[in-house]
Motif scaffolding. Structure first.
Motif, PDB file in Angstrom:
ATOM      1  N   ALA A   1     -52.100  81.937  -1.155  1.00  0.00           N
ATOM      2  CA  ALA A   1     -52.466  82.454  -0.133  1.00  0.00           C
ATOM      3  C   ALA A   1     -51.471  83.528   0.114  1.00  0.00           C
ATOM      4  O   ALA A   1     -51.822  84.665   0.914  1.00  0.00           O
ATOM      5  CB  ALA A   1     -52.205  81.380   1.128  1.00  0.00           C
ATOM      6  N   PHE A   2     -50.173  83.458   0.116  1.00  0.00           N
ATOM      7  CA  PHE A   2     -49.120  84.354   0.451  1.00  0.00           C
ATOM      8  C   PHE A   2     -48.505  85.113  -0.467  1.00  0.00           C
ATOM      9  O   PHE A   2     -48.228  86.389  -0.556  1.00  0.00           O
ATOM     10  CB  PHE A   2     -47.914  83.863   1.365  1.00  0.00           C
ATOM     11  CG  PHE A   2     -48.574  83.035   2.589  1.00  0.00           C
ATOM     12  CD1 PHE A   2     -48.826  83.789   3.450  1.00  0.00           C
ATOM     13  CD2 PHE A   2     -48.733  81.667   2.583  1.00  0.00           C
ATOM     14  CE1 PHE A   2     -49.448  83.187   4.803  1.00  0.00           C
ATOM     15  CE2 PHE A   2     -49.205  81.268   3.574  1.00  0.00           C
ATOM     16  CZ  PHE A   2     -49.701  81.876   4.900  1.00  0.00           C
ATOM     17  N   PHE A   3     -48.119  84.538  -1.994  1.00  0.00           N
ATOM     18  CA  PHE A   3     -47.594  85.130  -3.025  1.00  0.00           C
ATOM     19  C   PHE A   3     -48.320  85.198  -4.244  1.00  0.00           C
ATOM     20  O   PHE A   3     -47.737  84.562  -5.285  1.00  0.00           O
ATOM     21  CB  PHE A   3     -46.190  84.578  -3.098  1.00  0.00           C
ATOM     22  CG  PHE A   3     -45.437  84.577  -1.878  1.00  0.00           C
ATOM     23  CD1 PHE A   3     -44.862  85.717  -1.126  1.00  0.00           C
ATOM     24  CD2 PHE A   3     -45.218  83.187  -1.231  1.00  0.00           C
ATOM     25  CE1 PHE A   3     -44.418  85.497  -0.058  1.00  0.00           C
ATOM     26  CE2 PHE A   3     -44.545  83.210  -0.101  1.00  0.00           C
ATOM     27  CZ  PHE A   3     -43.974  84.213   0.569  1.00  0.00           C
ATOM     28  N   PRO A   4     -49.406  85.448  -4.473  1.00  0.00           N
ATOM     29  CA  PRO A   4     -50.335  85.448  -5.543  1.00  0.00           C
ATOM     30  C   PRO A   4     -49.452  86.167  -6.741  1.00  0.00           C
ATOM     31  O   PRO A   4     -49.179  87.307  -6.566  1.00  0.00           O
ATOM     32  CB  PRO A   4     -51.787  85.892  -5.430  1.00  0.00           C
ATOM     33  CG  PRO A   4     -51.390  86.795  -4.100  1.00  0.00           C
ATOM     34  CD  PRO A   4     -50.348  86.428  -3.214  1.00  0.00           C
ATOM     35  N   GLU A   5     -49.223  85.555  -7.940  1.00  0.00           N
ATOM     36  CA  GLU A   5     -48.752  86.159  -9.139  1.00  0.00           C
ATOM     37  C   GLU A   5     -47.185  86.623  -8.818  1.00  0.00           C
ATOM     38  O   GLU A   5     -46.780  87.469  -9.581  1.00  0.00           O
ATOM     39  CB  GLU A   5     -49.588  87.595  -9.704  1.00  0.00           C
ATOM     40  CG  GLU A   5     -50.988  87.265  -9.583  1.00  0.00           C
ATOM     41  CD  GLU A   5     -51.384  86.143 -10.858  1.00  0.00           C
ATOM     42  OE1 GLU A   5     -50.594  85.949 -11.659  1.00  0.00           O
ATOM     43  OE2 GLU A   5     -52.333  85.488 -10.690  1.00  0.00           O
ATOM     44  N   GLU A   6     -46.798  86.013  -7.942  1.00  0.00           N
ATOM     45  CA  GLU A   6     -45.313  86.446  -7.510  1.00  0.00           C
ATOM     46  C   GLU A   6     -44.436  85.088  -7.493  1.00  0.00           C
ATOM     47  O   GLU A   6     -44.062  84.638  -6.350  1.00  0.00           O
ATOM     48  CB  GLU A   6     -45.133  87.188  -6.241  1.00  0.00           C
ATOM     49  CG  GLU A   6     -45.810  88.713  -6.399  1.00  0.00           C
ATOM     50  CD  GLU A   6     -44.935  89.497  -7.346  1.00  0.00           C
ATOM     51  OE1 GLU A   6     -43.904  89.200  -7.530  1.00  0.00           O
ATOM     52  OE2 GLU A   6     -45.327  90.311  -7.906  1.00  0.00           O
ATOM     53  N   PRO A   7     -44.046  84.451  -8.479  1.00  0.00           N
ATOM     54  CA  PRO A   7     -43.630  83.002  -8.353  1.00  0.00           C
ATOM     55  C   PRO A   7     -42.224  82.989  -8.058  1.00  0.00           C
ATOM     56  O   PRO A   7     -41.790  81.923  -7.467  1.00  0.00           O
ATOM     57  CB  PRO A   7     -43.869  82.343  -9.794  1.00  0.00           C
ATOM     58  CG  PRO A   7     -44.008  83.590 -10.709  1.00  0.00           C
ATOM     59  CD  PRO A   7     -44.829  84.488  -9.891  1.00  0.00           C
ATOM     60  N   VAL A   8     -41.684  84.076  -7.960  1.00  0.00           N
ATOM     61  CA  VAL A   8     -40.269  84.241  -7.782  1.00  0.00           C
ATOM     62  C   VAL A   8     -39.616  83.560  -6.243  1.00  0.00           C
ATOM     63  O   VAL A   8     -38.737  83.107  -6.131  1.00  0.00           O
ATOM     64  CB  VAL A   8     -39.650  85.576  -7.803  1.00  0.00           C
ATOM     65  CG1 VAL A   8     -39.967  86.632  -6.912  1.00  0.00           C
ATOM     66  CG2 VAL A   8     -38.017  85.581  -8.026  1.00  0.00           C
ATOM     67  N   TRP A   9     -41.000  83.881  -5.561  1.00  0.00           N
ATOM     68  CA  TRP A   9     -40.866  83.375  -4.011  1.00  0.00           C
ATOM     69  C   TRP A   9     -40.604  81.702  -3.855  1.00  0.00           C
ATOM     70  O   TRP A   9     -40.106  81.314  -2.787  1.00  0.00           O
ATOM     71  CB  TRP A   9     -41.934  83.988  -3.077  1.00  0.00           C
ATOM     72  CG  TRP A   9     -41.990  85.524  -2.794  1.00  0.00           C
ATOM     73  CD1 TRP A   9     -42.608  86.354  -3.562  1.00  0.00           C
ATOM     74  CD2 TRP A   9     -41.112  86.084  -2.146  1.00  0.00           C
ATOM     75  NE1 TRP A   9     -42.147  87.602  -3.296  1.00  0.00           N
ATOM     76  CE2 TRP A   9     -41.410  87.420  -2.211  1.00  0.00           C
ATOM     77  CE3 TRP A   9     -40.002  85.648  -1.202  1.00  0.00           C
ATOM     78  CZ2 TRP A   9     -40.363  88.368  -1.492  1.00  0.00           C
ATOM     79  CZ3 TRP A   9     -39.470  86.618  -0.506  1.00  0.00           C
ATOM     80  CH2 TRP A   9     -39.663  88.112  -0.447  1.00  0.00           C
ATOM     81  N   THR A  10     -41.037  81.216  -4.808  1.00  0.00           N
ATOM     82  CA  THR A  10     -40.778  79.485  -4.758  1.00  0.00           C
ATOM     83  C   THR A  10     -39.118  79.317  -4.606  1.00  0.00           C
ATOM     84  O   THR A  10     -38.617  78.303  -4.102  1.00  0.00           O
ATOM     85  CB  THR A  10     -41.278  79.080  -5.904  1.00  0.00           C
ATOM     86  OG1 THR A  10     -40.761  79.541  -7.182  1.00  0.00           O
ATOM     87  CG2 THR A  10     -42.853  79.080  -6.199  1.00  0.00           C
ATOM     88  N   MET A  11     -38.572  80.150  -5.465  1.00  0.00           N
ATOM     89  CA  MET A  11     -36.933  80.147  -5.243  1.00  0.00           C
ATOM     90  C   MET A  11     -36.427  80.126  -3.917  1.00  0.00           C
ATOM     91  O   MET A  11     -35.427  79.485  -3.368  1.00  0.00           O
ATOM     92  CB  MET A  11     -36.177  81.194  -6.316  1.00  0.00           C
ATOM     93  CG  MET A  11     -36.513  81.137  -7.556  1.00  0.00           C
ATOM     94  SD  MET A  11     -36.104  79.562  -8.419  1.00  0.00           S
ATOM     95  CE  MET A  11     -37.444  78.542  -8.484  1.00  0.00           C
TER      96      MET A  11
END
Length: 511
Positions: free
Chosen positions: A478-488
């Motif tokens: 929903a918020f960070f598609p294709e940007e997994p770094v935000w999980t950090m």
């Protein structure tokens, strides 16, 4: 270790360094299995066709099996005694099944539905590792006097760190010796294949070493030891008052679970949330059944007993449960997303068929090795030093906050070599998570229910993992598609919350 034959002492004999090593050496092998799973399964799933969005749902098998298996194994092992011992039959069963699962995992691409086979085998692997692991936590309490509990769990943490180092570095070492780290689309690289096969052998050897070199205390001896600590045991061994409980909370849990499922359907949310709703409703249902059984005089049955013990957890354990919840939420995020993040952001590829992606995956294994090596050293050197001067509560808080900085470093650093700094910080926190909560609890839990309480404590390890597996994919899409770094960022926030949750233990933990 000292002989357990002859007259029954009222305190467990002091165990030397050799004995401390024997009772925890099996965890060296178990951790090899866990790390091979945690550091390679995302890679395997992507290799056999999974997308980044699929990873949380595929990983849900791991925490779900822990949620089911650990309390059951803890309850059963408390009540087991035969010629093979109390905990050792579970070590053996879990080790054999886990070794077989590790051996079979590299053959996933040969099956008609490779992704389904890999997901199913992950379920079996994690269940088997949990069968072997849960009794090892109780085993330290069984075998050691309370004065040695902190030392025993520190040694266990050191073996956990050492096993993790071996497992995490092995694929990279194989590549240095010329083993191929790249395979055709849909195929698992040889570095991963041989790591799983070697890991299976190491796991089985280490666990069986503990099984054959240790001798457990008999129920009569344990009863004699418990009687010497009668006041402490009695204070935490009060009978669960399940028969007096009402069904209101049970209905509330069922309603909450139904509401989550209904909202998922109505708003078209990610399908993983159906599992979360089902688990909430299932807990309410099981609680209700347990109350009915207890009111009918069957409170000693497994279901009523587990539900009753869960309701009657010691207050200190409840406070630590919140800390565990936030601590392990961050760890599960790390295991799912770190490999893909390193490949995508530091090596420039999100395609598992490319050389760059696999170089990133192997570099993650290397720096994860650093994290676990630091944890092994910190458990024996840094944590005792800090705990002696700061106390256990402040020590754990400090370590968790250092780990949060390690996650945030992924936003600042761009050189993959500098990620080692982040992993050093996370390694200190990892050591504390593995040792400090158990050191705090070890001397406070009743011996007769050590297995079930350790199993229930681990519920607060697997529940946050289930939440991550069911919710994180929805949030990311929903918020960070294709940007997994935000999980950090989520992981850093989770460890920060865990650190501040430790404030609730001030004045309740000696030292």
């Amino acid at each position: 270790m000292a002989s357990v034959a002859g007259a029954m002492p009222t305190r467990k004999p002091h165990m030397g360094k050799g004995g401390l090593a024997k009772i925890s050496f099996g965890f060296f092998g178990i951790q090899i299995g866990f790390v091979l799973q945690n550091s390679n399964m995302s890679r395997i799933f992507q290799t056999v066709g999974a997308s980044l969005d699929d990873l949380p749902a595929l990983w849900v098998a791991a925490p779900l099996t822990g949620l089911i298996v650990q309390p059951i194994v803890g309850h059963l092992s408390d009540k087991t005694w035969n010629r093979f011992g109390r905990r050792r039959p579970y070590f053996t069963t879990g080790a054999v099944l886990a070794a077989l699962s590790l051996f079979l995992m590299p053959f996933a691409p040969l099956f008609a539905a490779p992704l389904l086979f890999a997901a199913a085998l992950l379920w079996v692997l994690d269940a088997s590792l949990n069968i072997a692991m849960e009794p090892f936590r109780a085993f330290v309490g069984d075998m050691l006097d309370k004065s040695q509990h902190a030392t025993g769990y520190a040694v266990q943490t050191a073996f956990i760190g050492a096993g993790a180092v071996v497992a995490a570095i092995f694929p990279w070492l194989l590549e240095q010796f010329g083993v191929s780290n790249v395979a055709a689309a849909g195929e698992i690289p040889d570095t991963v294949r041989w790591s799983f096969w070697a890991g299976a052998a190491a796991l089985l050897f280490a666990v069986m070493w503990t099984v054959f070199t240790t001798k457990e205390y008999s129920p009569e001896e344990q009863a004699a030891f418990a009687s010497a600590d009668g006041a402490a045991e009695e204070s935490l061994h009060a009978p669960a008052k399940l028969a007096e409980a009402g069904q209101g909370p049970s209905m509330a849990w069922i309603a909450l679970g139904s509401g989550v499922a209904g909202a998922t359907w109505a708003w078209g949310l990610e399908k993983e949330l159906y599992l979360l709703g089902a688990l909430l409703a299932a807990y309410g249902l099981l609680r209700g059944i347990g109350i009915v059984l207890a009111k009918g005089g069957r409170e000693t049955g497994m279901l009523a007993s587990i539900v009753g013990d869960f309701s009657g957890m010691p207050d200190l354990m409840k406070r630590l449960a919140l800390v565990q919840f936030f601590s392990w939420s961050a760890l599960f995020i790390m295991w799912i997303y770190s490999g893909p993040i390193v490949s995508q952001y530091f090596f420039g590829s999100a395609d598992p068929t490319t050389v760059a992606y696999n170089e990133g995956a192997n570099w993650w294994n290397v720096i994860y090795t650093v994290q676990n090596g630091v944890a092994a050293v910190a458990a024996l050197v840094l944590l005792p030093f800090m705990a002696k001067r700061l106390g256990k509560v402040v020590t754990h808080m400090t370590c968790l906050l250092l780990g949060s900085l390690g996650f945030l470093a992924y936003f600042v650093l761009r050189d993959p070599n500098l990620l080692i700094v982040a992993e050093v910080l996370k390694g200190i926190a990892w050591a504390s998570i593995l040792a400090m909560p158990y050191a705090i609890l070890a001397s406070s839990l009743p011996q007769a229910k050590l297995g079930i309480y350790m199993g229930l404590f681990n519920v607060f390890i697997v529940v946050p993992q289930l939440l991550v597996a069911t919710v994180m994919g929805t949030v990311m899409k929903a918020f960070f598609p294709e940007e997994p770094v935000w999980t950090m960022l989520f992981a850093a926030g989770s460890w920060t919350l865990a650190a501040f949750a430790m404030l609730r233990l001030r004045g309740r933990v000696p030292g």
